[in-house]
Design a protein around this motif. Sequence first.
Motif, short mmCIF file in Angstrom:
data_model
loop_
_atom_site.label_atom_id
_atom_site.label_comp_id
_atom_site.label_asym_id
_atom_site.label_seq_id
_atom_site.Cartn_x
_atom_site.Cartn_y
_atom_site.Cartn_z
N LYS A 20 32.17 95.57 17.45
CA LYS A 20 31.48 95.96 18.68
C LYS A 20 31.67 94.88 19.76
O LYS A 20 31.95 95.19 20.92
N PHE A 21 31.56 93.62 19.38
CA PHE A 21 31.77 92.52 20.34
C PHE A 21 33.21 92.54 20.87
O PHE A 21 33.46 92.35 22.06
N ASP A 23 35.30 95.08 21.01
CA ASP A 23 35.50 96.24 21.90
C ASP A 23 34.90 95.98 23.27
O ASP A 23 35.49 96.31 24.31
N LYS A 24 33.74 95.35 23.27
CA LYS A 24 33.10 95.02 24.55
C LYS A 24 34.00 94.07 25.35
O LYS A 24 34.21 94.27 26.55
N LYS A 27 36.99 95.72 26.89
CA LYS A 27 36.66 96.57 28.06
C LYS A 27 36.18 95.77 29.26
O LYS A 27 36.58 96.02 30.38
N THR A 28 35.30 94.78 29.01
CA THR A 28 34.61 94.13 30.14
C THR A 28 35.07 92.70 30.39
O THR A 28 34.77 92.13 31.42
N GLU A 35 27.64 85.86 21.20
CA GLU A 35 28.69 86.75 20.69
C GLU A 35 29.96 85.96 20.39
O GLU A 35 30.61 86.17 19.35
#
Length: 361
Positions: A20-21, A23-24, A27-28, A35
Motif C-alpha cells: 500500500k505504501f 502504491d501510494k 502515484k503521489t 512509511e
Amino acid sequence: MQFFSCVFHNRIIQSAIMQKFIDKAVKTHRLEHSELLALLTDDSCDAAVCAAADQVRRQYVGNDVHLRGLIEFSNICRNNCLYCGIRKDNAKVRRYRLEPDELVETARKAAAIGFKTIVMQSGEDMYYTAARLCPVIEQIKKFGVAVTLSIGERPYADYKAFREAGADRYLMRIETTDKELYRRLDPDMDWQHRLDCLLMIRELGYELGSGIMVGLPNQTPESIADDLLFLQKLDVDMAGIGPFIPHPDTPLKDAGGGTLPLALKTMALMRLLLPDINIPATTAMESLHPRGRILALQAGANVVMPNVTEGEYRRLYELYPGKICVNDTPAHCRSCIGLKIASIGRGIAADCGFHKKAPRS
Ligand code: 5AD
Ligand code: FES
C-alpha cells in the motif's frame, strides 16, 4: 501449527501494508517518515520497492542512461572525514594533482570518446583557486560538454566565478542529515555550513546534486528516512546514494559498512520521492557486487559515472577499498559499461542529460 499459521498470516498483512505504501509513492511521490521507516526496515519488500522505482524511472526519465566522465584530478584534501581514504591525516596516501593543462587534456580525450558531461572531482585542494580553475572550465566547455564540479565547500565568490566560467552542475553530498553523526564523522566541518553551501550553489543557477552514504556507524533507519525527506525537500536535481565502505587506513577501519541491498533500496525510495531527477548507479555499489551498477540501473538509477582519469591516478584516488576499474583505461571503461548497459536492453543518451522537471502536483 497454530503458531506457524499465525506468523504466516502476519507476514501477509505486513506485505499488504508495504505494498500500500509503495502504491501510494508510485502515484503521489510522497511518503510519511513512518512509511519510509517501515519500508526501510522490512527486508521482505526490497524487490517490490526496487521494481516500483524501475517502473517510475522508465515512466519519467525513459530508458536511456546518461554517462558522465569522471576526472579525479587531485587527492589532496584539507579535511579529515573519518570515513574517507584520502583524509588529510592518512599519511599512507601518495598525493597527486593534475596540473591545469593535464586536466584539460584528460577532459578533451573523454569528450573525444563520446562523454557529454565531464565531472571534475577532487579533495578540498586549495591549490585550485578560482583563478586557476576558471580557465580550465572555460577550455573544457569548448569541447561541447556539460561541466560538473565536485570539489567541496568553497566561498560564495568561488562558486560564482566557476558558474560564470561555464560550470553547469555541482555535486556535494550532505553525507547524513543526522547532525550529531555528522559532527563525529567530519570533525573539522559544520553541517549547517555545508547546507548553506548547497543553497548558494542552487541560488547561482547550477543544477544541484547531493546525496548520502548508508551504513555509516550508528546511522539509524530513522535518520536515513530523514535524509530522503531532506533531499526531497531540497529538491535536488541529482541524488547519489552509496554504501559506506570502511577504508583500512582510516579511524573507521573496523566499522561494519553499508550493504548493497540497503543502498539499492534507499536509492529506489529516492526515485519514488523525486521521480524525474538524475540518479547515478554509484561506483561504490559495484565495489560490493560485480553487477552492482546494473542492479542499480534496474532499481531506479539512470546515470553512470565511469572513471576517465588516466594511469596510476585511478588507484591513488582511493576513497574506499575495492575501487573498481583501477587498472583500466578510459576507453575500456567506456566500452565495458556500454556493453553492460546494452545487455539489459537500455541505450546510452546522446544529449548532455540535464534534469528535465516533470509537472509536479
Ligand atoms: N565509502 C563509501 N563512500 C565514500 N565516500 C567517501 N568515503 C567513502 C567510503 N569510505 C563518498 C562520500 C563523498 C563521495 C565523493 O564519496 O559520500 O561525498
Ligand atoms: Fe571500468 Fe567496466 S566500467 S571496466
